[in-house]
Motif scaffolding. Structure first.
Motif, short mmCIF file in Angstrom:
data_model
loop_
_atom_site.label_atom_id
_atom_site.label_comp_id
_atom_site.label_asym_id
_atom_site.label_seq_id
_atom_site.Cartn_x
_atom_site.Cartn_y
_atom_site.Cartn_z
N PRO A 85 4.26 10.80 -13.29
CA PRO A 85 3.25 10.86 -12.22
C PRO A 85 3.76 10.27 -10.90
CG PRO A 85 2.26 9.99 -14.23
CD PRO A 85 3.74 10.08 -14.47
N ALA A 86 4.60 9.24 -10.97
CA ALA A 86 5.14 8.64 -9.73
C ALA A 86 6.02 9.65 -8.99
CB ALA A 86 5.94 7.38 -10.06
N LEU A 87 6.86 10.38 -9.71
CA LEU A 87 7.69 11.41 -9.08
C LEU A 87 6.83 12.53 -8.52
CD1 LEU A 87 10.46 12.53 -8.33
CD2 LEU A 87 10.60 13.52 -10.64
N ALA A 88 5.79 12.90 -9.23
CA ALA A 88 4.88 13.95 -8.73
C ALA A 88 4.20 13.50 -7.44
CB ALA A 88 3.83 14.29 -9.80
N ARG A 89 3.76 12.23 -7.37
CA ARG A 89 3.16 11.71 -6.14
C ARG A 89 4.16 11.75 -4.99
NH1 ARG A 89 1.01 7.95 -9.56
NH2 ARG A 89 2.58 6.40 -9.01
N THR A 90 5.40 11.39 -5.27
CA THR A 90 6.45 11.42 -4.24
C THR A 90 6.66 12.84 -3.74
OG1 THR A 90 7.54 9.50 -5.21
CG2 THR A 90 8.86 10.89 -3.77
N LEU A 91 6.68 13.79 -4.65
CA LEU A 91 6.91 15.19 -4.26
C LEU A 91 5.69 15.81 -3.58
CD1 LEU A 91 8.94 16.52 -7.31
CD2 LEU A 91 9.79 15.72 -5.11
N ARG A 92 4.51 15.23 -3.78
CA ARG A 92 3.31 15.72 -3.08
C ARG A 92 3.28 15.27 -1.62
NH1 ARG A 92 0.87 14.96 -8.32
NH2 ARG A 92 0.08 16.96 -9.03
N SER A 93 4.05 14.25 -1.29
CA SER A 93 4.11 13.80 0.10
C SER A 93 4.87 14.85 0.92
CB SER A 93 4.80 12.43 0.19
OG SER A 93 6.16 12.54 -0.14
N PRO A 94 4.66 14.87 2.23
CA PRO A 94 5.25 15.93 3.06
C PRO A 94 6.74 15.72 3.37
CG PRO A 94 3.91 14.48 4.40
CD PRO A 94 3.74 14.03 2.99
N THR A 95 7.47 15.01 2.52
CA THR A 95 8.87 14.71 2.79
C THR A 95 9.81 15.85 2.44
OG1 THR A 95 9.07 13.68 0.63
CG2 THR A 95 8.59 12.23 2.50
N GLY A 96 9.40 16.75 1.54
CA GLY A 96 10.26 17.86 1.15
C GLY A 96 11.41 17.45 0.26
N LEU A 97 11.23 16.41 -0.55
CA LEU A 97 12.31 15.91 -1.40
C LEU A 97 12.61 16.82 -2.59
CD1 LEU A 97 11.47 12.10 -1.46
CD2 LEU A 97 13.30 13.24 -0.21
N GLY A 98 11.70 17.70 -2.94
CA GLY A 98 11.89 18.57 -4.10
C GLY A 98 13.15 19.41 -4.01
N CYS A 99 13.53 19.81 -2.81
CA CYS A 99 14.72 20.65 -2.66
C CYS A 99 16.01 19.87 -2.85
CB CYS A 99 14.70 21.35 -1.30
SG CYS A 99 14.85 20.21 0.08
N LEU A 100 15.95 18.54 -2.92
CA LEU A 100 17.14 17.72 -3.13
C LEU A 100 17.50 17.55 -4.60
CD1 LEU A 100 16.45 14.84 -0.57
CD2 LEU A 100 17.80 16.91 -0.22
N ILE A 101 16.52 17.73 -5.48
CA ILE A 101 16.71 17.47 -6.91
C ILE A 101 17.47 18.62 -7.55
CG2 ILE A 101 15.53 17.08 -9.11
CD1 ILE A 101 13.25 15.78 -7.51
N ARG A 102 18.62 18.27 -8.13
CA ARG A 102 19.48 19.27 -8.79
C ARG A 102 19.41 19.16 -10.31
NH1 ARG A 102 19.69 20.75 -4.18
NH2 ARG A 102 21.44 20.78 -2.77
N SER A 103 19.05 17.97 -10.81
CA SER A 103 19.07 17.71 -12.25
C SER A 103 17.94 16.76 -12.61
CB SER A 103 20.43 17.10 -12.61
OG SER A 103 20.38 16.48 -13.85
#
Length: 152
Positions: A85-103
């Motif tokens: 849930p913590a990672l999901a909250r981080t990815l819900r923020s408008p930072t666009g970090l989801g495109c950085l995750i490769r693994s």
């Protein structure tokens, strides 16, 4: 000694191209097979020692924040139920970090039955946001491999 008329320039990390800084930062991280979080547990786990370094990279200076975040979020390891849930909250923020995750590696992470629905929804959201994901690995906890509820 410098010859007269030549001005010494101080090269700063912020003046380097982002690609070069990224290569320098990635050199601080060892190969994936050498930092498997499931091999050694405890404070001296190579993955945990490397995580401390990766956490510090975005803090080197303001100019390298984005580059440090690229290295930090490239390989995500989840070992506790609350991290999903913590990672999901981080990815819900408008930072666009989801495109950085490769693994993404989920390693020995039991999920309580009463939390399984929320964790499943958050994991589905995470996987949908990670558009550059190349690898997903799930290793069930040996004590909890008999559970009927699955994460996915």
């Amino acid at each position: 000694m410098f010859a007269e008329g030549i001005v010494a320039r101080q090269l700063t990390l912020a003046a380097l191209p982002a690609e070069l800084v990224l290569n320098i930062f990635k050199a601080t991280v060892g190969p994936l097979h050498e930092r498997d979080s499931s091999i050694v547990h405890g404070r001296h786990n190579p993955w945990l020692c490397e995580l401390r370094t990766k956490l510090a990279l975005p803090l080197v200076c303001r100019a390298t924040l984005t580059t440090g975040m690229c290295v930090l979020y490239e390989d995500v390891v989840i070992r506790r139920m609350g991290q999903i849930p913590a990672l999901a909250r981080t990815l819900r923020s408008p930072t666009g970090l989801g495109c950085l995750i490769r693994s993404i590696r989920i390693d020995s992470c039991p999920v309580w039955t009463r939390c399984s629905l929320v964790v499943q929804e958050d994991l589905q959201f995470i996987l949908a946001q990670c558009t550059a994901l190349r690898s997903f690995c799930h290793r069930p906890h040996p004590q909890f491999s008999f559970l009927q509820h699955s994460l996915c």
